[in-house]
Design a protein around this motif. Structure first.
Motif, PDB file in Angstrom:
ATOM      1  N   HIS A 249       0.829  -1.205   0.000  1.00  0.00           N
ATOM      2  CA  HIS A 249       0.000   0.000   0.000  1.00  0.00           C
ATOM      3  C   HIS A 249       0.867   1.260   0.000  1.00  0.00           C
ATOM      4  O   HIS A 249       0.710   2.140  -0.851  1.00  0.00           O
ATOM      5  CB  HIS A 249      -0.927  -0.026   1.226  1.00  0.00           C
ATOM      6  CG  HIS A 249      -1.774   1.197   1.372  1.00  0.00           C
ATOM      7  ND1 HIS A 249      -3.081   1.261   0.923  1.00  0.00           N
ATOM      8  CD2 HIS A 249      -1.510   2.408   1.908  1.00  0.00           C
ATOM      9  CE1 HIS A 249      -3.576   2.451   1.178  1.00  0.00           C
ATOM     10  NE2 HIS A 249      -2.640   3.183   1.774  1.00  0.00           N
ATOM     11  N   GLU A 250       1.800   1.331   0.934  1.00  0.00           N
ATOM     12  CA  GLU A 250       2.636   2.543   1.022  1.00  0.00           C
ATOM     13  C   GLU A 250       3.502   2.691  -0.218  1.00  0.00           C
ATOM     14  O   GLU A 250       3.718   3.802  -0.707  1.00  0.00           O
ATOM     15  CB  GLU A 250       3.487   2.534   2.302  1.00  0.00           C
ATOM     16  CG  GLU A 250       2.699   2.338   3.610  1.00  0.00           C
ATOM     17  CD  GLU A 250       1.478   3.234   3.764  1.00  0.00           C
ATOM     18  OE1 GLU A 250       1.435   4.333   3.178  1.00  0.00           O
ATOM     19  OE2 GLU A 250       0.532   2.821   4.480  1.00  0.00           O
TER      20      GLU A 250
ATOM     21  N   HIS B 256       1.631   4.259  -3.042  1.00  0.00           N
ATOM     22  CA  HIS B 256       1.529   5.724  -2.926  1.00  0.00           C
ATOM     23  C   HIS B 256       2.675   6.436  -3.651  1.00  0.00           C
ATOM     24  O   HIS B 256       2.570   7.639  -3.921  1.00  0.00           O
ATOM     25  CB  HIS B 256       1.550   6.144  -1.458  1.00  0.00           C
ATOM     26  CG  HIS B 256       0.215   6.154  -0.780  1.00  0.00           C
ATOM     27  ND1 HIS B 256      -0.874   6.846  -1.265  1.00  0.00           N
ATOM     28  CD2 HIS B 256      -0.196   5.582   0.394  1.00  0.00           C
ATOM     29  CE1 HIS B 256      -1.899   6.693  -0.419  1.00  0.00           C
ATOM     30  NE2 HIS B 256      -1.522   5.918   0.588  1.00  0.00           N
TER      31      HIS B 256
ATOM     32  N   GLU C 221      -6.081   7.624  -1.760  1.00  0.00           N
ATOM     33  CA  GLU C 221      -6.226   6.346  -1.071  1.00  0.00           C
ATOM     34  C   GLU C 221      -6.976   5.282  -1.884  1.00  0.00           C
ATOM     35  O   GLU C 221      -6.638   4.108  -1.818  1.00  0.00           O
ATOM     36  CB  GLU C 221      -6.882   6.542   0.294  1.00  0.00           C
ATOM     37  CG  GLU C 221      -6.051   7.409   1.259  1.00  0.00           C
ATOM     38  CD  GLU C 221      -4.678   6.837   1.602  1.00  0.00           C
ATOM     39  OE1 GLU C 221      -4.437   5.630   1.375  1.00  0.00           O
ATOM     40  OE2 GLU C 221      -3.833   7.607   2.097  1.00  0.00           O
TER      41      GLU C 221
ATOM     42  N   THR D 166      -4.704   3.874  -4.347  1.00  0.00           N
ATOM     43  CA  THR D 166      -3.631   3.140  -3.672  1.00  0.00           C
ATOM     44  C   THR D 166      -4.097   1.777  -3.194  1.00  0.00           C
ATOM     45  O   THR D 166      -3.358   0.786  -3.306  1.00  0.00           O
ATOM     46  CB  THR D 166      -3.083   3.988  -2.505  1.00  0.00           C
ATOM     47  OG1 THR D 166      -2.528   5.185  -3.062  1.00  0.00           O
ATOM     48  CG2 THR D 166      -2.011   3.254  -1.739  1.00  0.00           C
TER      49      THR D 166
ATOM     50  N   TYR E 203     -10.776   4.942   1.022  1.00  0.00           N
ATOM     51  CA  TYR E 203      -9.976   3.765   0.689  1.00  0.00           C
ATOM     52  C   TYR E 203     -10.803   2.738  -0.072  1.00  0.00           C
ATOM     53  O   TYR E 203     -10.457   2.326  -1.172  1.00  0.00           O
ATOM     54  CB  TYR E 203      -9.460   3.098   1.978  1.00  0.00           C
ATOM     55  CG  TYR E 203      -8.440   3.908   2.744  1.00  0.00           C
ATOM     56  CD1 TYR E 203      -8.829   4.967   3.547  1.00  0.00           C
ATOM     57  CD2 TYR E 203      -7.089   3.592   2.684  1.00  0.00           C
ATOM     58  CE1 TYR E 203      -7.895   5.699   4.272  1.00  0.00           C
ATOM     59  CE2 TYR E 203      -6.145   4.321   3.411  1.00  0.00           C
ATOM     60  CZ  TYR E 203      -6.554   5.366   4.203  1.00  0.00           C
ATOM     61  OH  TYR E 203      -5.631   6.090   4.904  1.00  0.00           O
TER      62      TYR E 203
HETATM   63 ZN    ZN Z   1      -2.683   5.174   2.138  1.00  0.00          ZN
END
Ligand code: ZN
Ligand code: BES
Length: 617
Positions: free
Chosen positions: A307-308, A311, A330, A333, A395
């Protein structure tokens, strides 16, 4: 491709969470001394202008809880030389403080200005910063880290603190005091891999970034490479576990690049923080900050790293213009994260993540209510603390919009669109209207656009009809186990079918247990599956509320321990809620909170003060 008549690109909106105004500030020079004794950062921020000012020009920057010293205008010669003595001191004013937005720092830059230097120090209570005593780390040294998203960068430097404003930066960081020479400093930039004996570090971030991606960490940290351009920083006693956990990092980066184009930030490293870190992860450029609660020992919680990493494209390359457009960061992502995990671990694995995500979404939607505007993708956060207004909707509803597009146009077309989107808008801001226009013009035929009904997604509540519903075959086996439990099968008898279960299957299992279980029931489950002593924070966080509801005392000590040690807000909020709801729970929650609070970051205490102590605080 649709034949759309060229429409003008909608202008970018103003940011309701920033006071910043004035000329473009393409580059920052930061010089900071880190003082663990005083718990302050002190030094200067020098902002370089794009061009020499022909006439006197006002400049407004965001600040919060900063003590401003001198403000000095630099002409081009002084700006080049960067001498502390050069330049002309100019007057400034600070507006009255707003609890959320802070204070606007207003200056009038004289004609001939090329740069402006602001001397300042942070306050020991600066909301972005957490100063940890040695006992709050895994080792024997103090620790400092920042968390700037959403609008906390202004608590550690005067800046245009809006995601729509980008700048490159360089920084000189000096660690003061007896710890000098023992502590490593890291930033969201190019990073050292060894500790400097003189405590001085120099950083450069050559790509323009918004202020919420500024980050600093200082601690007793070691580095271990994971690949040629990837590695992990952690406290020495955590490093081995962390390098085991994230062994797939290189493959994740390769999968991400294969999906949506080149990684644009040089190295990709991770920093495993002390357990008080208030988030799971934070996508600081070049160096993602992660909670140590994902060190489960079996690599089962690494989707958070995917996930990170994602980004690095969605968010850090193409950035939400304001916090109202948070879903653009989000939602993309989460979709991207699951594509990476699918690439590495296969479709059945990604399906489990998707089903768990949809369960979270339905839970949040239920909490917010079927008509709540907080369930729209586009938010209206003016006048509110963005930190209170950002939730799961961005998200998971955002991800579902992308899955709906996938269903509508197929993966090849969608993937080509996303790749082009990241390339076309790299290092730029994106807002909801611009995205809608771009999507309709470049991806969708008019028939597809009308089938999609984008307005319902962006400005309507809940989920529009036609959103896909994920299914996981691996969870069917979990459902079967739950059904057997419900009809009286003893937990121990389920052991054989659970031996191959992953963390995700256990999570689904725990979420699926009826809320009516008694302490005796939980004791049997615990005997068979050892939840109370699990080293997996996700499972503990799902288990403790069941234990609290049933009054299952054998879990009390583990819960207490968890709350005292872990500062991750996503876990703390539901656990304190469950504790408050238990018989006699309010006093217990408040006593635990009193002891644990010094270990939490302001991001967590901000939420928990209201929850545990009541609105009065
Ligand atoms: Zn995030
Ligand atoms: N950028 C967010 C964290 C964030 C969001 C900080 C809003 C401040 C304001 C980060 O990428 C994130 O989403 N982290 C999640 C983990 C992720 C796997 C859903 C978290 O920390 O739980």
């Amino acid at each position: 491709m649709p034949t759309a008549s060229p429409r003008p690109t909608p202008p970018l909106p103003a940011d309701p969470h920033s006071y910043a105004q004035g000329p473009a500030l393409p580059h920052l020079r930061l010089a900071l001394a880190v003082d663990f004794g005083q718990q302050t950062l002190a030094g200067s921020a020098t902002w370089l202008l794009a061009e020499l000012l022909a006439t006197a020009t006002p400049l407004v920057l965001d600040t919060r809880d900063l003590t401003i010293g001198q403000v000095v205008a630099l002409d081009s010669k002084a700006a080049r030389a960067g001498l502390a003595s050069a330049g002309t001191a100019i007057p400034y004013t600070l507006t009255a403080p707003d609890a959320v937005l802070g204070q606007a720092l207003r200056l009038e830059l004289p004609a001939g200005t090329q740069a402006v230097r602001i001397d300042y120090r942070t306050s020991p209570g600066a909301a972005a910063l957490q100063w940890l005593a040695p006992a709050q780390t895994a080792g024997t040294h103090p620790f400092l880290f920042t968390q700037s998203q959403a609008i906390l960068a202004r608590t550690w430097l005067p800046c245009p603190d809006s995601p729509g404003r980008r700048f490159t930066y360089e920084a000189e960081v000096e660690v003061l005091g007896s710890e000098r020479g023992q502590l490593l400093a890291l930033m969201s930039a190019d990073n050292p891999q060894t500790t400097a004996p003189d405590g001085r570090y120099h950083f450069r971030q050559p790509q323009p970034v918004p202020a919420y991606l500024l980050a600093l960490a200082v601690g007793r940290l070691d580095f271990a490479p994971l690949g040629d351009h990837t590695g992990i920083y952690a406290e020495p006693t955590t490093l081995l576990r962390a390098s085991y956990e994230f062994a797939a990092l290189d493959r994740m980066v390769a999968a991400a690049e294969q999906l949506y184009g080149p990684y644009r930030w040089g190295r990709y490293d991770l920093l495993a923080l002390p357990a008080s870190f208030p988030f799971g992860g934070m996508e600081n450029p070049c160096i993602t900050f992660v909670t140590p609660t994902i060190l489960a020992g079996d690599r089962s919680l690494t989707s958070l790293v995917a996930h990170e990493l994602a980004h690095s494209w969605s968010g850090n390359l193409v950035t939400n213009a304001t916090w109202n457009d948070f879903w653009l960061n989000e939602g993309f992502t989460v979709y991207f994260e699951r594509r990476i995990m699918e690439q590495l671990y296969g479709r059945p694995y990604a399906e489990m993540l998707q089903v768990l995500g949809e369960a979270d979404l339905h839970h949040t939607m239920q909490e917010l209510g079927p008509t709540s505007p907080a369930t729209h993708l586009r938010l209206h956060l003016a006048g509110r603390d963005p930190d209170d207004g950002l939730n799961d909707i961005a998200y998971e509803k955002g991800c579902l919009l992308l899955l709906t597009l996938e269903q509508l146009v197929g993966r090849p077309r969608l993937d080509a669109f996303i790749t082009e989107y990241f390339a076309r808008f790299a290092f730029q801001s994106m807002d909801t209207d611009r995205f809608a226009a771009y999507l309709t013009e470049t991806l969708l035929t008019p028939a597809e656009a009308s089938q999609l009904n984008l307005p319902a997604w962006l400005d309507g509540p809940g989920l529009p009809p036609g959103a896909p519903v994920a299914h996981s075959a691996r969870f069917d086996a979990v459902a079967a186990a739950l059904a057997r439990l419900a009809t009286g099968t003893a937990p121990i008898a389920l052991q054989p079918i659970t031996t191959e279960w992953s963390s995700q299957e256990w999570e689904h299992f725990l979420r699926g247990l009826p809320p009516t279980l008694t302490a005796t029931n939980l004791g049997r489950l615990d005997e068979a599956f050892h939840f109370t002593t699990s080293g997996n924070a996700e499972l503990l966080a799902a288990w403790f509320p069941l234990a609290l509801r049933a009054g299952y005392a054998p879990a009390d000590a583990a819960l207490e321990n968890f709350l005292r040690y872990v500062g991750r807000r996503k876990f703390l909020v539901p656990l304190y809620r469950a504790l408050l709801a238990a018989p006699g729970g309010r006093a217990r929650a408040q006593e635990t909170y009193r002891l644990a609070r010094p270990n939490y970051h302001s991001v967590a205490t901000n939420t928990l003060d209201a929850l545990v102590l009541g609105e009065a605080h």
